[in-house]
Structure formats: C-alpha cells, structure tokens
Design a protein around this motif. Sequence first.
Motif, PDB file in Angstrom:
ATOM      1  N   VAL A  50       1.706  -6.044  -2.296  1.00 48.04           N
ATOM      2  CA  VAL A  50       2.433  -5.217  -1.333  1.00 48.04           C
ATOM      3  C   VAL A  50       1.873  -3.802  -1.357  1.00 48.04           C
ATOM      4  O   VAL A  50       1.647  -3.182  -0.314  1.00 48.04           O
ATOM      5  N   VAL A  51       1.633  -3.312  -2.555  1.00 54.70           N
ATOM      6  CA  VAL A  51       1.141  -1.948  -2.743  1.00 54.70           C
ATOM      7  C   VAL A  51      -0.221  -1.762  -2.064  1.00 54.70           C
ATOM      8  O   VAL A  51      -0.422  -0.821  -1.279  1.00 54.70           O
ATOM      9  N   SER A  52      -1.159  -2.666  -2.332  1.00 53.33           N
ATOM     10  CA  SER A  52      -2.497  -2.489  -1.768  1.00 53.33           C
ATOM     11  C   SER A  52      -2.511  -2.745  -0.266  1.00 53.33           C
ATOM     12  O   SER A  52      -3.210  -2.052   0.483  1.00 53.33           O
ATOM     13  N   GLY A  53      -1.717  -3.718   0.194  1.00 51.04           N
ATOM     14  CA  GLY A  53      -1.652  -3.980   1.634  1.00 51.04           C
ATOM     15  C   GLY A  53      -1.002  -2.831   2.386  1.00 51.04           C
ATOM     16  O   GLY A  53      -1.417  -2.481   3.499  1.00 51.04           O
ATOM     17  N   ALA A  54       0.005  -2.220   1.783  1.00 54.83           N
ATOM     18  CA  ALA A  54       0.673  -1.081   2.432  1.00 54.83           C
ATOM     19  C   ALA A  54      -0.266   0.124   2.480  1.00 54.83           C
ATOM     20  O   ALA A  54      -0.312   0.846   3.480  1.00 54.83           O
ATOM     21  N   ALA A  55      -1.025   0.337   1.414  1.00 53.27           N
ATOM     22  CA  ALA A  55      -1.984   1.451   1.415  1.00 53.27           C
ATOM     23  C   ALA A  55      -3.039   1.235   2.504  1.00 53.27           C
ATOM     24  O   ALA A  55      -3.508   2.195   3.127  1.00 53.27           O
ATOM     25  N   ASP A  56      -3.380  -0.029   2.738  1.00 50.41           N
ATOM     26  CA  ASP A  56      -4.327  -0.348   3.815  1.00 50.41           C
ATOM     27  C   ASP A  56      -3.712   0.012   5.173  1.00 50.41           C
ATOM     28  O   ASP A  56      -4.331   0.705   5.998  1.00 50.41           O
ATOM     29  N   GLY A  57      -2.493  -0.437   5.404  1.00 52.98           N
ATOM     30  CA  GLY A  57      -1.827  -0.129   6.675  1.00 52.98           C
ATOM     31  C   GLY A  57      -1.678   1.368   6.894  1.00 52.98           C
ATOM     32  O   GLY A  57      -1.880   1.879   8.007  1.00 52.98           O
ATOM     33  N   TYR A  58      -1.338   2.065   5.826  1.00 53.54           N
ATOM     34  CA  TYR A  58      -1.217   3.528   5.901  1.00 53.54           C
ATOM     35  C   TYR A  58      -2.566   4.152   6.266  1.00 53.54           C
ATOM     36  O   TYR A  58      -2.662   4.983   7.179  1.00 53.54           O
ATOM     37  N   GLY A  59      -3.612   3.748   5.552  1.00 57.02           N
ATOM     38  CA  GLY A  59      -4.936   4.335   5.777  1.00 57.02           C
ATOM     39  C   GLY A  59      -5.457   4.083   7.186  1.00 57.02           C
ATOM     40  O   GLY A  59      -6.063   4.960   7.795  1.00 57.02           O
ATOM     41  N   ARG A  60      -5.186   2.880   7.701  1.00 58.87           N
ATOM     42  CA  ARG A  60      -5.659   2.573   9.056  1.00 58.87           C
ATOM     43  C   ARG A  60      -4.988   3.468  10.098  1.00 58.87           C
ATOM     44  O   ARG A  60      -5.607   3.860  11.082  1.00 58.87           O
ATOM     45  N   MET A  61      -3.697   3.776   9.876  1.00 65.46           N
ATOM     46  CA  MET A  61      -2.968   4.551  10.881  1.00 65.46           C
ATOM     47  C   MET A  61      -3.047   6.053  10.632  1.00 65.46           C
ATOM     48  O   MET A  61      -3.027   6.831  11.577  1.00 65.46           O
ATOM     49  N   ALA A  62      -3.133   6.472   9.383  1.00 62.65           N
ATOM     50  CA  ALA A  62      -3.162   7.914   9.088  1.00 62.65           C
ATOM     51  C   ALA A  62      -4.585   8.447   9.116  1.00 62.65           C
ATOM     52  O   ALA A  62      -4.785   9.668   9.147  1.00 62.65           O
ATOM     53  N   ASP A  63      -5.575   7.558   9.105  1.00 67.86           N
ATOM     54  CA  ASP A  63      -6.979   7.981   9.031  1.00 67.86           C
ATOM     55  C   ASP A  63      -7.247   8.858   7.816  1.00 67.86           C
ATOM     56  O   ASP A  63      -8.100   9.752   7.845  1.00 67.86           O
ATOM     57  N   LYS A  64      -6.493   8.635   6.772  1.00 62.58           N
ATOM     58  CA  LYS A  64      -6.770   9.291   5.486  1.00 62.58           C
ATOM     59  C   LYS A  64      -6.241   8.391   4.389  1.00 62.58           C
ATOM     60  O   LYS A  64      -5.390   7.531   4.651  1.00 62.58           O
ATOM     61  N   PRO A  65      -6.709   8.573   3.170  1.00 64.15           N
ATOM     62  CA  PRO A  65      -6.297   7.631   2.125  1.00 64.15           C
ATOM     63  C   PRO A  65      -4.877   7.854   1.628  1.00 64.15           C
ATOM     64  O   PRO A  65      -4.401   8.985   1.552  1.00 64.15           O
ATOM     65  N   ALA A  66      -4.213   6.756   1.299  1.00 65.37           N
ATOM     66  CA  ALA A  66      -3.062   6.802   0.406  1.00 65.37           C
ATOM     67  C   ALA A  66      -3.594   6.524  -0.988  1.00 65.37           C
ATOM     68  O   ALA A  66      -4.702   6.000  -1.160  1.00 65.37           O
ATOM     69  N   ALA A  67      -2.822   6.879  -2.006  1.00 66.70           N
ATOM     70  CA  ALA A  67      -3.115   6.444  -3.369  1.00 66.70           C
ATOM     71  C   ALA A  67      -2.307   5.187  -3.651  1.00 66.70           C
ATOM     72  O   ALA A  67      -1.278   4.945  -3.021  1.00 66.70           O
ATOM     73  N   THR A  68      -2.817   4.374  -4.562  1.00 68.77           N
ATOM     74  CA  THR A  68      -1.992   3.322  -5.132  1.00 68.77           C
ATOM     75  C   THR A  68      -1.886   3.596  -6.627  1.00 68.77           C
ATOM     76  O   THR A  68      -2.758   4.271  -7.188  1.00 68.77           O
ATOM     77  N   LEU A  69      -0.829   3.102  -7.245  1.00 73.58           N
ATOM     78  CA  LEU A  69      -0.668   3.239  -8.691  1.00 73.58           C
ATOM     79  C   LEU A  69      -0.423   1.843  -9.246  1.00 73.58           C
ATOM     80  O   LEU A  69       0.558   1.190  -8.885  1.00 73.58           O
ATOM     81  N   LEU A  70      -1.329   1.388 -10.102  1.00 74.04           N
ATOM     82  CA  LEU A  70      -1.326  -0.003 -10.560  1.00 74.04           C
ATOM     83  C   LEU A  70      -1.433  -0.066 -12.075  1.00 74.04           C
ATOM     84  O   LEU A  70      -1.927   0.866 -12.718  1.00 74.04           O
ATOM     85  N   HIS A  71      -1.004  -1.182 -12.631  1.00 74.91           N
ATOM     86  CA  HIS A  71      -0.813  -1.307 -14.078  1.00 74.91           C
ATOM     87  C   HIS A  71      -1.863  -2.234 -14.690  1.00 74.91           C
ATOM     88  O   HIS A  71      -1.778  -3.449 -14.569  1.00 74.91           O
ATOM     89  N   LEU A  72      -2.860  -1.664 -15.294  1.00 72.22           N
ATOM     90  CA  LEU A  72      -3.903  -2.369 -16.053  1.00 72.22           C
ATOM     91  C   LEU A  72      -4.583  -3.516 -15.255  1.00 72.22           C
ATOM     92  O   LEU A  72      -4.417  -3.608 -14.053  1.00 72.22           O
ATOM     93  N   GLY A  73      -5.384  -4.296 -15.959  1.00 75.45           N
ATOM     94  CA  GLY A  73      -6.184  -5.332 -15.310  1.00 75.45           C
ATOM     95  C   GLY A  73      -5.370  -6.329 -14.495  1.00 75.45           C
ATOM     96  O   GLY A  73      -5.698  -6.596 -13.335  1.00 75.45           O
TER      97      GLY A  73
END
Lengths: 514, 514
Positions: A50-73
Amino acid sequence: MNGAESLVRTLIAGGIDTCFANPGTSEMHFVAALDRVAGMRCILGLFEGVVSGAADGYGRMADKPAATLLHLGPGLGNALANLHNARKACTPMVNIVGDHATHHRQYDAPLTADVEGVARPMSDWVKTSMSARDVARDGAEAIAAALAGPGQVATLILPADTAWGEANGPAPSVVPPSRRKVPDEAITEAVAALRSGERTLILIGGRALRAKPIEIASRIAKATNAGLLAPTSNARIERGAGRVILDRIFYPLDQALEQLRGYKRVILVGAANPVAFFAYPGKPSLVLPPDCKIHVLAEPQDDLGDALERLAAEVGADAHKPLTQNALRPTLPKGALTAETIAAVVGALLPENAIVVDESINAGGWVYPLTAGSPAHDWLQLTGGSIGIGLPLATGAAVACPDRRVVALQADGSGMYTLQALWTQAREKLNVTNIIFSNRAYASLETELRNVGALNPGRIALDMLDLSRPDLDWVKLAEGMGVEAARADTIEKLIDLFQTSTRRPGPFLIEVPC
Amino acid sequence: MNGAESLVRTLIAGGIDTCFANPGTSEMHFVAALDRVAGMRCILGLFEGVVSGAADGYGRMADKPAATLLHLGPGLGNALANLHNARKACTPMVNIVGDHATHHRQYDAPLTADVEGVARPMSDWVKTSMSARDVARDGAEAIAAALAGPGQVATLILPADTAWGEANGPAPSVVPPSRRKVPDEAITEAVAALRSGERTLILIGGRALRAKPIEIASRIAKATNAGLLAPTSNARIERGAGRVILDRIFYPLDQALEQLRGYKRVILVGAANPVAFFAYPGKPSLVLPPDCKIHVLAEPQDDLGDALERLAAEVGADAHKPLTQNALRPTLPKGALTAETIAAVVGALLPENAIVVDESINAGGWVYPLTAGSPAHDWLQLTGGSIGIGLPLATGAAVACPDRRVVALQADGSGMYTLQALWTQAREKLNVTNIIFSNRAYASLETELRNVGALNPGRIALDMLDLSRPDLDWVKLAEGMGVEAARADTIEKLIDLFQTSTRRPGPFLIEVPC
C-alpha cells in the motif's frame, strides 16, 4: 540533532512533504523526528505494498517524489511489487528503509537480511548510510536521484545507529541534472522520416502524455499525415473532452500486430520500442513490423516538450489543428449490468477533473472508450504488470490532489493483493470512489491459458483461475476497514451509488457483479 | 511431454505432493500439467505472502517441502517476507517462479525484472532453467537443496519456453547429503564443560525441539545440574502435558540479560549464539555474558538427536528422569477480558493434539505459560521477525495435518499483512480457529519507541502506532472472505466461541478486544 532529524529536515528542504509509512522499531527515530520538525505529512499504510503503491500514485499526480518509510529487508520486500510498477512508470520516489544498527548486522538477528540485495532489482539508485553524519547528505543525493532522468526510484538504507547518532544538521539540496535537449540531428532525422513518403507512426509516451505535448504531437501527425499512438500501459494520460484523441497500442498481441501492420517508420518520443506483454509460442516478441525503421526523437529522460516543439516548427505543424475530442458522454444506460453498461455509467457521470485509476484488467475494457468525451481527466494505469496497484495508486493520487475525485476501476482478483489501502482511504478521508469489478475470477488468465497453448484445461487448472468458492464480499471487506460500501445489483443502483459517492467527501466502494 | 509436465512428475516422484500457488500467464503450462499428472494437491492463495507463509507452515508440520508457484519477479517479491521467515525457520521449500521466455527477456517487457536478484536474499539455493530439457533435472536438484542441511529455501526459475518446450521426461531424485554425525571431539568438549563445575546452559534449537530430543536434553541437564533453554523464536516446539518443561530466552533484552546472567559456559545444540532482536543504544548485541565460553555440540544441519544421545550416554543421563509437565489446565476464568483471562480460556480448552501458531506479539504473551500443562501440542512461532505470517502459517499447518485443530493466535496489526489467508482457509475448509487479539495498535512499537530512546513521542509518531480511526472489524473482514466469525465481547462469549469452533470442522475467526 540526530541523523533521523537531519534527514527529515533535508527531505522537507528538498521539497518532500509527504511520507507514506509502515514503520517498525528501526524507524522509530525517524518517526519521532516528524513531531519535532513541521512540514511532513505522514500517512500510515497497513501493508508495505500500500505504501509503495500510494507513493507511486502521489508521484504521478504531484510530479514530485513522496518518501516511503519501510522496515528492513522484509518490509522492503513487501513493497517491491509496487516499486516495480513505479519504476516502470518512471515515478520519482525516495524510499527510506531502516536496517539494524551497523554494529548489530554481523550477528544475524532474526530480521537481518541483505537489504541492498532486496532493493536493487526494483530501484534505480541504492545507498546505505554508514554514519549519522552522512545521512543528510545521502538523503539529498537520494532526492536528486529520484528527480533525475524521467523520474527514478531511489532507496536509502538507514541503519538504526545512523538514525539515533549525532549529526551535523540538514544537507543542502543537490540539483538533479536538467532534462537533456535532444540534438538537432534527432529532429532532422524525424523530419526526414515524416517526409519520406512512407507510412510513419509517432509513438509518444512518458511525460509527453500530458495535454500540451500530446496536442503538439497531434498537430505534427496532422501536418505530415502520420499515425499517432500511445503505448499500451502508461503512468498518466491527460485526456477527455477538449483534449486530443489518442489511441493506445492494443494489449492483445494479435490485435496489436494488426494495428501496427504497414508502418514503415516509427518515431519514438519518450516511448520504447513496443514489445508483447508476454511471449507466446510461435509469435514475435516485437510488435512493430520487422521492416519498420525506428527513429528515436527523444528518450524518456529528455526534454520531450522541447523536442516536439522543435519538430512541429520544422514540419509547419502550427498551421494545423490537433484532433480534439468533443464533449460527448454516453447516455445513461438501462437494462442489464454488462461490461458496456457499467462503463457507460462511468462515462456518463464522471465528475469534472477526475483522476481515473485503471486496474480493471479485462472487466473494465469498455470504460476507456466510453469516457473519451467525458470532462477532461487523468488516466493512470498499471505500468509494470504487477497486479495489486489500483487501490494504493488511487489512495496516493487522492493525497496529492485533495480537490479532485479519484475513481478507481478495480478488478476483484488484483484488488485482493493490497485491499488494506481501503483503511488508509478511510483514515485520511480521501475522495475515492472504488468500483470493484466482481467477476470472481482471474478472468485474464482464462484467455492467457489459451494464448500460451495450454489447451483443454482441467479442473485443477480452472480452480486456479476461480475466485468463487467462497465468494468474496467486497462490501464487508470495505466496511471491515471503515469504508462505506454497497453492492450495485442493478444498473439503476450503480447509477445512484456512483452519483452519490462522487458528490460527497470521503471514500466509497461499489461492488459491481460483472 | 513438455518441460512443465516433466517438472511436475519430478516433484511428485521426489515426494512433493502439495503446491501453494498464485500463478500467472507464465505458469499456465505448469498448472495445466497438474491435470494430466495425478498426485499434486494445488492450493490457491490470493496473495503470494499467503502462498509462501502456508508453504512454511506445511513444511514445519510435514517435515518435507511443499512447492510454491509464483509469477515472475514481482510475484516472488510479494512472497519474500514469508520466505525470509521460512529461511530463518530452516523450513524445506521449493519455489517455482515463472519468468518470461528466454528469448523475450531481452526486450524489457513490463513484467521483466531480475528474478534471480529478487530471489537471492531470501533463498539458500537459486537456479534458472535454461532449456525445457534441463527443467526436470533442475527440479530434482531443487528438492535435494530444500532437504539439505537443516532444511532450506530453494528457488527454481522457469522461463515460459522451458515450460512449454519439449522435455525428456522426469528426472530421478537427487539424494540430499545425510545429516552429519558430530565428531567425538564435540561430545568430549561438551562433557568437559558440563563437568567443569562452572554454571552451564544447554541451549537447544531447530530440530532438537521435538519431544524426544528435548527429553534427552532434559535428562542431561538433570544429570549435570545444567540449565536448559530454547531460543526466543522457534519454528516448532513439541510441548504440553507429559512433555518436558522448556523455557525460552526472553524477548525483552533486559530480561534476557538477567536470565542468562551468571552462566560461564553454554552448549549449543542446533541453536545459534543468542542475539538481541534489535540493537538498542548503549546495550549489547550479544545476550550471553561476555565471559561465557561457547561450546558448539551440534550445528543446525547436524544429526541433533544422535549428538544428544551420545552426550547423554557419556554423562550417565539415562539414570535421570526428565523434568516433565503435569497435565494441569487453568480453570475457566470469569470476569473481565484481559490478556491473562483470554490466555486462560485457551489453556483450559485447547483441544488434544492441537497446533498453536503464535503471532500474537504482545497481546498473547500469557498463552504460552497458561498452555504449558494443556494436552500435548505443537507451538509454531514467527522466526524471522517479519510480521504477517500467522494466518498463512496456520493455513499451511492445517493442510499438512488435516486431523488436528490449528489455533492461530494473531495480533491484529500483523494479521492485516496477509489477511487473504482466510479465504484459502474457507476454500479448503481447513480446521483453523483464528483468534484475533484486537488491541487496535502496533502495541509492540509503543515499547520499542521507548527502548530505542525516542522519548516523548508526539501526535504524528503515536498515529503511526495506532490502528484505530477507523477501527478494523475483523468479523466483517473474515465474513468477506467466507470465514464465519464473531466478536467475543465477554469472557463467557469467548469460552463459548472457542469451544464451539474447535469442535466442528472448518475455519472460524474470533475477534477478541484486548
């Protein structure tokens, strides 16, 4: 100031103000820093896909990066499938992945894994910070990497001690390289192709699929009698009433081969040489005719608008009008729920300035043509073929564009991969209408089973494509995550639910049998 | 016979009769072959994390590998988190991952990714078949790799054309190396440690955690006045009434340090030198006292039972009785629902010969002690720290042991990662009672936030640990996937639901507020 805070300050200074997160112990210092520094909206996802897919949707529409925060491997592993899609979409994104403290990694604690190894296949840029004093600079480099080229997936790995150790403060932004202007020779070559008298196709993709560059491309096509198409799968197309009519290359290979038959030349503008989605026994991988000459006007990372403008000037395209779409909605349908009538409802009622996220696979195939004349909107697709992006993508798009209605066209099978996105929609009160095409099957695989020549499938094979026994109840699934939902058993009910849901704030889910 | 069928026949001949699958186009020939060859049960999961977690649960209980069937790099990516757990559990497993046809990979189609790169961090063995005639032999090698050592994760990548191309037929089984018998010196060294007069701990793990070897270890401990412990997280422990009382090393670092204080020597039997789950500022990574001498009696891949028997003979342990647990259940509790009363219900009513799957994290901490005297059962844990394994693990264990009741103790936050497992439980009518500990928080992180020194968390940080707003409704989530469910708002209701669910076939879900 610790490393985590130096990174948060660097991200905010670098223009990143949204973080999609599923943190764990190793990320607690990053999370704690968000309360000390103003300016970062942090949005929880209950699963990393959900996190990575949402960051993708955000980036496509905002034309700038979102950050994601993820837990280890393993947390990064859960995010990979949608990072794959983001990478194929050229979405800018900065992943922050916590890891064990540098001195702890040698002991093979339960969560120890090769985080860089997990990151590499789905990242364009990977780095591990080695000390708290490096974190800010590494973060600035990650932002620059995300913004470089056409947009990239940058992954920064943050061992816990580099987050909690003493840092020097935020780092200045690193300026990413500006988009390359294509050389004159590329323009000249394209002009020659267009004037060759041979049947020529202009294939535009990536950032050229916004209203303005599509319009220029359409003028060029008109002026030179060339064909104009977009690839099958695209990160974002601006389309609808008043905008240019733009067909895409068909997904089914036989139809695509037929569509491109006879072209002697193709001019690629931010698009790749089209290939079959899968290989099929005895069929070609490349879709263009074997004798078709390929001219690369611009690579995805180039300044596509500039290239098109210069080409337009050379061929006198300014004198021509683009092929634009009239405002023309389907009439509201009556009768049975079919793929076509469901699509007609969306076409008839799509709100102004909507964002359509399409992971409807087979079932929603009619919606694209039947929304062609609906009010201008954006159309977002599954770019990397990794299903389970629709609900997260819609979530991220709605975060980026709070004033617009997002309509998610979601097949049931793929929706199940990342259904947790609905909870985030509810928590953040996002304006998303989720339409679940409930055919209770991996329907696309029924076709693919034949296409690959696996004929006469038996019970076991058919069971693998069948999502009934038991039936999924999407109304209950949505309500279980706090999203209001209803089942549209008739076309009238669908009309009512769609209209109501798009006129009131917050998320809604409509399950449509099809 | 095509490559896919040669592989299916090789797997069945090699003893693999269960395949957990989430297939796509590239795997259609494998799926089609299952209908032509008798002997493979194929079970659909609606998300790959379910598939890999279920294969783990199956492998732990069946003591032989299941196969998984996964779709290209992204599908394997979705499976990684639970492959990580399986690898840390030393569960034998054979992953079959479809890839694009060998001639198609060069064209960078949407789903193209570095599949081997994705596989490597969470696999002990990785190979890509290069032709249809190699597939059977590669499959036989994969089985041998899965059975080698203490149990391994083997990943075989199958380009589509190697599945549909003509093969020579199945391959003969490859015999994995037998478990090493430890050298006499290791026994002698352990004897010397036990007779040193210094305080000595026997730490047993892995395959030594079955009833018989634990019993021998307990006799040795009794004979030599040594301590006996198991690691914090274990793939499978056989325990309960009539079996040996075996404590585990505590998860909280401070408690673990206290528990191991004073030991001068430790004898490792299939267990690793214990380390802190995470690093914390100013605290050690290793849990044993710095002056504690480490003696490795046997590595996880060795013949642990043989090593213990020889050691027992040397120290005259046969004359001693093991420290066994009396049959002693808690009385059925009354009053409020608390962590302790919920656990007492499980302890009081746990059916004979149950399999307990524990991913209850904080909330279920009382269940382990309060089931110590319940009828003999198996206890399965999260081994790799990657949350989201409980529901899949329970699913796979129930497939392996259809005549036993599986009780899944599942925290709500981790349960959300792979909730799709419930659908597979319903489809396969598996005997699983799922207890959801619904505290509506990532409660363990509240502690961890303090432990890492991120003090005085603010609103943003606390929001990241909070699963309310909106509340999850697990009854609806379960019903949405065809699993009957109810909420236990009182202890009486919990007693009734638990008892009823364990006495009738099929899955059930109980949501318990806590």
